[in-house]
Design a protein around this motif. Sequence first.
Motif, short mmCIF file in Angstrom:
data_model
loop_
_atom_site.label_atom_id
_atom_site.label_comp_id
_atom_site.label_asym_id
_atom_site.label_seq_id
_atom_site.Cartn_x
_atom_site.Cartn_y
_atom_site.Cartn_z
N ASP B 27 12.10 15.27 -36.73
CA ASP B 27 12.47 14.82 -35.39
C ASP B 27 13.97 14.67 -35.35
O ASP B 27 14.57 14.06 -36.24
CB ASP B 27 11.78 13.49 -35.06
N VAL B 29 17.30 13.37 -33.50
CA VAL B 29 17.93 12.49 -32.52
C VAL B 29 19.28 13.13 -32.20
O VAL B 29 20.22 13.06 -33.00
CB VAL B 29 18.10 11.07 -33.06
N VAL B 40 21.08 10.59 -25.33
CA VAL B 40 20.22 11.25 -26.32
C VAL B 40 19.34 12.25 -25.58
O VAL B 40 18.92 12.01 -24.44
CB VAL B 40 19.40 10.22 -27.13
N LEU B 56 11.45 12.55 -28.72
CA LEU B 56 12.53 13.26 -29.39
C LEU B 56 12.14 14.73 -29.57
O LEU B 56 10.98 15.10 -29.41
CB LEU B 56 12.78 12.64 -30.77
N ALA B 107 13.42 12.12 -39.96
CA ALA B 107 14.33 12.03 -38.81
C ALA B 107 15.74 12.43 -39.22
O ALA B 107 16.19 12.10 -40.32
CB ALA B 107 14.34 10.60 -38.27
N TYR B 109 19.82 12.86 -37.39
CA TYR B 109 20.63 12.74 -36.17
C TYR B 109 21.73 13.77 -36.16
O TYR B 109 22.16 14.24 -37.21
CB TYR B 109 21.19 11.32 -35.99
N HIS B 141 8.87 7.04 -31.69
CA HIS B 141 10.21 7.61 -31.53
C HIS B 141 11.26 6.58 -31.14
O HIS B 141 12.44 6.79 -31.40
CB HIS B 141 10.17 8.77 -30.54
N LEU B 145 14.69 6.38 -33.08
CA LEU B 145 15.98 6.36 -32.39
C LEU B 145 16.81 5.16 -32.86
O LEU B 145 18.00 5.30 -33.17
CB LEU B 145 15.74 6.29 -30.87
N CYS B 148 18.18 5.71 -36.31
CA CYS B 148 19.27 6.70 -36.34
C CYS B 148 20.55 6.12 -35.74
O CYS B 148 21.65 6.35 -36.26
CB CYS B 148 18.86 7.96 -35.59
#
Lengths: 235, 235
Positions: B27, B29, B40, B56, B107, B109, B141, B145, B148
């Motif tokens: 995922d 971000v 975002v 995301l 995750a 970013y 998510h 988020l 991140c």
Amino acid sequence: MPSNVLKTAEVEKISHLEYFNIAVSVDCVIFGYENKELKVLLIESDLKEFSGLYSLLGDLVRPDEDLDAASYRVLKERTGLDDVFLQQVHTFGRVNRHPSGRVVSTAYYSLININNHKLSIDDSNLHWHSVNSIKKLAFDHKEILDTCLKLLRSQVMDYPVVYNLLPEKFSLRALQEVYEAILGVSLDRRNFRKKIALKNWLQELDELEDDVSHRPGKLHKFKPKVIKSLLSKIG
Amino acid sequence: MPSNVLKTAEVEKISHLEYFNIAVSVDCVIFGYENKELKVLLIESDLKEFSGLYSLLGDLVRPDEDLDAASYRVLKERTGLDDVFLQQVHTFGRVNRHPSGRVVSTAYYSLININNHKLSIDDSNLHWHSVNSIKKLAFDHKEILDTCLKLLRSQVMDYPVVYNLLPEKFSLRALQEVYEAILGVSLDRRNFRKKIALKNWLQELDELEDDVSHRPGKLHKFKPKVIKSLLSKIG
DNA sequence: GCAAAAGTGTTTCAGTTACACCCATGC
DNA sequence: GCATGGGTGTAACTGAAACACTTTTGC
């Protein structure tokens, strides 16, 4: 698929069945401390491909098991220890990192007392290795070890993660030696004590060391609430 | 299994086939910046279970694709952008985090320029959302988020990760506004400039802003070698 | 009494914060 | 000429590092 057509999770799963073909594992970098050295718990690899090499302790994640729970299980199965601080570090997912097939592995580190768990290793060919002496490991485990050590070093002054490396009661000198072993540097005694005092992690006991051939130091212990808050914060 | 019997990787795989039953996803971000706000990039969930919620950008990792490569692919597919800094953050692996089945998700970013990628979104229902306004997202998510954003905030003063949020040439005020948006605080102008100068990330150009109704500031750009070394260091 | 480590404060240095004035431009 | 932000330096403060002597104990 047009964006205005919703699909159920079940449909989504069926349409991606071929993707459910990657195994997920955890690898635990279990640090210990002995003879003023930082150690790590390794096992002889049982794969022919890595014959003679050591590897970290890991296992595949079970389908009905949370990722974090898998790391606790590995730790518990291998050391008998529970209620230990475990820190997720990084996930390693190169296609060919594992010869058995596609395995994505999430690495965790923890720190345990070597003496506490001695009782629990009955079966196995687990051994403590001095971190500094390790040159090569099976799989990408050397890279995993290095990554975990780097994170440990960056966290060790901010969180009381070392609480498990020492017996319940310890002298400040012993604590300093732990820090020196982890950081790989020598520290100034007065500055170290000032810094630790400021953190307010320890309580001073009315007891002295009794096995030393010099002036004994006061014993200290970690405040229980400090440990509790660590275990809940970054578990 | 006795420890002195080595098995091949193939045998190992066969004996654990039932474990190859977890999907791995990434995922992303993807942060942007517009109107002095951190944004975002989100997409409307196409799962009935999360109807009306945003999620995301993510995808399942392909069996022959490195984990990191999967995150680059998602970014490229969704924004058309390449050569972007992507930072792995954390892996989320609760059993029931995904209604389609067991999906463990890593995750990442990244930060991109909202204007650069506008051209590349033709198809889809992607939207930029102000980070501060987001209360709830599909799956876990929102937690992803938050995690991140926390890491971004802790890295933003140490690494030049923001280089993509601005056009190639920018004023120091514009840069400061980016930092204020990310950190959620307001910064002292003189101290900010001193700190940035010390890092030696920027080169001053012989050009001035030309679209402002006040004294124009000098334009700056990130040194190319700074970006290159970022992309190779923590990519 | 001597070897070994305990215990303890101050000075220096570096980095961070707080803070105010004059300058250049557009209108 | 006035509104807006550009550009700049210094003093106070905080946290880190360097550093040495006296005390207590075992032997």
